[in-house]
Enzyme design. Structure first.
Site, PDB file in Angstrom:
ATOM      1  N   LYS A 186      36.500  34.781  33.432  1.00 56.37           N
ATOM      2  CA  LYS A 186      37.191  34.703  32.138  1.00 56.37           C
ATOM      3  C   LYS A 186      36.970  33.335  31.474  1.00 56.37           C
ATOM      4  O   LYS A 186      36.453  32.411  32.094  1.00 56.37           O
ATOM      5  CB  LYS A 186      38.695  34.949  32.349  1.00 56.37           C
ATOM      6  CG  LYS A 186      39.020  36.351  32.873  1.00 56.37           C
ATOM      7  CD  LYS A 186      38.677  37.415  31.862  1.00 56.37           C
ATOM      8  CE  LYS A 186      39.186  38.793  32.218  1.00 56.37           C
ATOM      9  NZ  LYS A 186      38.660  39.367  33.458  1.00 56.37           N
TER      10      LYS A 186
HETATM   11  C1  LIG Z   1      40.632  44.367  29.604  1.00 59.28           C
HETATM   12  C2  LIG Z   1      41.116  43.935  30.955  1.00 59.28           C
HETATM   13  N1  LIG Z   1      42.326  44.317  31.363  1.00 59.28           N
HETATM   14  C3  LIG Z   1      42.823  43.954  32.561  1.00 59.28           C
HETATM   15  C4  LIG Z   1      42.102  43.177  33.432  1.00 59.28           C
HETATM   16  C5  LIG Z   1      42.682  42.861  34.776  1.00 59.28           C
HETATM   17  O1  LIG Z   1      42.758  41.524  35.099  1.00 59.28           O
HETATM   18  P1  LIG Z   1      42.758  41.070  36.629  1.00 59.28           P
HETATM   19  O2  LIG Z   1      41.376  41.267  37.139  1.00 59.28           O
HETATM   20  O3  LIG Z   1      43.158  39.627  36.562  1.00 59.28           O
HETATM   21  O4  LIG Z   1      43.753  41.897  37.331  1.00 59.28           O
HETATM   22  C6  LIG Z   1      40.836  42.741  33.061  1.00 59.28           C
HETATM   23  C7  LIG Z   1      40.038  41.905  33.977  1.00 59.28           C
HETATM   24  O5  LIG Z   1      38.866  41.977  34.098  1.00 59.28           O
HETATM   25  C8  LIG Z   1      40.307  43.146  31.794  1.00 59.28           C
HETATM   26  O6  LIG Z   1      39.092  42.779  31.408  1.00 59.28           O
END
Ligand SMILES: Cc1ncc(COP(=O)(O)O)c(C=O)c1O
Length: 372
Positions: A186
């Site tokens: 990110k």
């Molecule tokens: C659009 C979206 N939603 C939710 C997430 C979930 O985040 P995490 O991987 O920190 O749980 C991501 C992560 O890649 C994402 O790109």
């Protein structure tokens, strides 16, 4: 002897001795979790996102799940979300027993088309999970109007959109509670981690309780006033987050420059469609650089070429409703969301990270041109 080509990774974090030192300080302090660093990180993040409150959590997925809990989503409810997203955008409410309803996306922005959202509302609809895909702001005002008209909760999955702007305001500042994610690919990272911004003090207190096993504000360590989770971010991650926040403006500027360079390098390659441009109301924060190719066969040709050239890539993003577990649980099939499915068959993420250099991007452009 033929010289080995240097790999170009798909992504990577932007960390240096400053994060190392911040982590060492937390380790030396002995306060590894629920210490002062987490509170400081939340304050700084809220300020940056233009929201009054922020609650740090262990991942973006955890944050989304908690917002589904605070919205009271439960068994028998339907929740509308985007098929062209990461699975967590839908999983977050399935955990609470709700059923996913996918509203197709706009072919240009790849974000949910408000008309499709409106058409998907039924008497059982409880909420909308709006996604800012690839850091491009969704149609928040239109979605908010739909939510208000039908009495629905609106949750903003801004996991990819830290630093993006919608109608002049930072994502996070507009009112709906929003979730940001800090996985190392990110814009900024805490290792694993995420954060929820909210404009309600009551919701913020509830989020902090829910992430901490349902403990109350007053009671002790062994008193649980509600069903909670262990979704805490630790102070080590928070310390990394504070340094990353200090660097964020610089990070976003470098990512803008990298995206501009790709724009120049790829503009004239036949068959490469670039990510949609900003307009007055939508300013993207660059998370990934995803191009659209003429068809799936062209994408596979490019991938074969990238593999030979040791260039990173990913088939961002498959449509959620066609994932194996979705087909099995709900019987979703091809044709449900044709715009999303078409994009899924031919979009490709190119190597993209804060420190990517021009020569790596030139190699990517040459490989694309050669393959197409
Ligand atoms: C659009 C979206 N939603 C939710 C997430 C979930 O985040 P995490 O991987 O920190 O749980 C991501 C992560 O890649 C994402 O790109």
């Amino acid at each position: 002897m033929k010289q080995e080509v240097k790999p170009v990774p798909l992504s990577g974090p932007y960390v240096d001795e400053r994060e190392e030192e911040a982590v060492a300080e937390v380790l030396r302090s002995g306060r590894l979790s629920l210490g002062p660093t987490i509170d400081r990180f939340e304050e700084l993040f809220a300020e940056k996102a233009g929201a009054p409150y922020a609650a740090a959590v262990s991942s973006g997925t955890a944050g989304l799940h908690l917002l589904c809990v605070t919205a009271g989503i439960g068994a028998g409810d339907e929740v509308i979300t985007s098929p062209y997203s990461f699975a967590a955008s839908a999983n977050c409410f399935i955990y609470e027993g709700a059923t996913p309803v996918f509203a197709d996306v706009d072919a240009r922005t790849l974000n949910m088309d408000p008309a499709a959202v409106e058409a998907a509302v039924t008497p059982r609809t409880r909420a909308i999970v709006a996604v800012d895909i690839y850091g491009y702001p969704c149609e928040l005002d239109e979605l908010r109007a739909i939510a208000e008209r039908h009495g629905l909760a609106l949750i903003q999955d801004a996991c990819e959109a830290l630093g993006a702007r919608y109608r002049g305001g930072q994502i996070g500042s507009h009112g709906p509670s929003a979730v940001f994610a800090f996985y190392p690919n990110k814009q900024m990272t805490t290792g694993e981690g995420g954060i929820v911004t909210t404009h309600s003090e009551e919701e913020w207190r509830l989020l902090r309780s829910l992430r901490n096993q349902g403990r109350g504000d007053a009671g002790g360590w062994l008193e649980h006033v509600r069903l909670g989770f262990n979704y805490r971010l630790d102070d080590i991650g928070a310390a990394i987050g504070i340094v990353q926040l200090e660097k964020l403006d610089g990070i976003l500027a470098l990512r803008n420059e990298a995206a501009e360079r790709y724009g120049e390098l790829l503009r004239d390659i036949d068959g490469v469609e670039l990510p949609c441009e900003n307009d007055e109301d939508h300013v993207r924060s660059w998370f990934v650089y995803v191009v659209t190719l003429p068809d799936n066969a062209a994408r596979e040709r490019v991938i074969a070429h990238f593999e030979r050239e040791r260039i990173g890539y990913n088939r961002y993003l498959p449509s959620i409703h066609l994932q194996p577990y979705m087909r099995e649980r709900y019987g979703f099939r091809e044709g449900l969301c044709p715009v999303s499915e078409d994009a899924s068959s031919r979009t490709l993420a190119l190597p993209f990270f804060t420190a990517i250099e021009r020569d790596a991007q030139e190699r990517v452009a040459e490989a694309l041109a050669a393959a197409l």
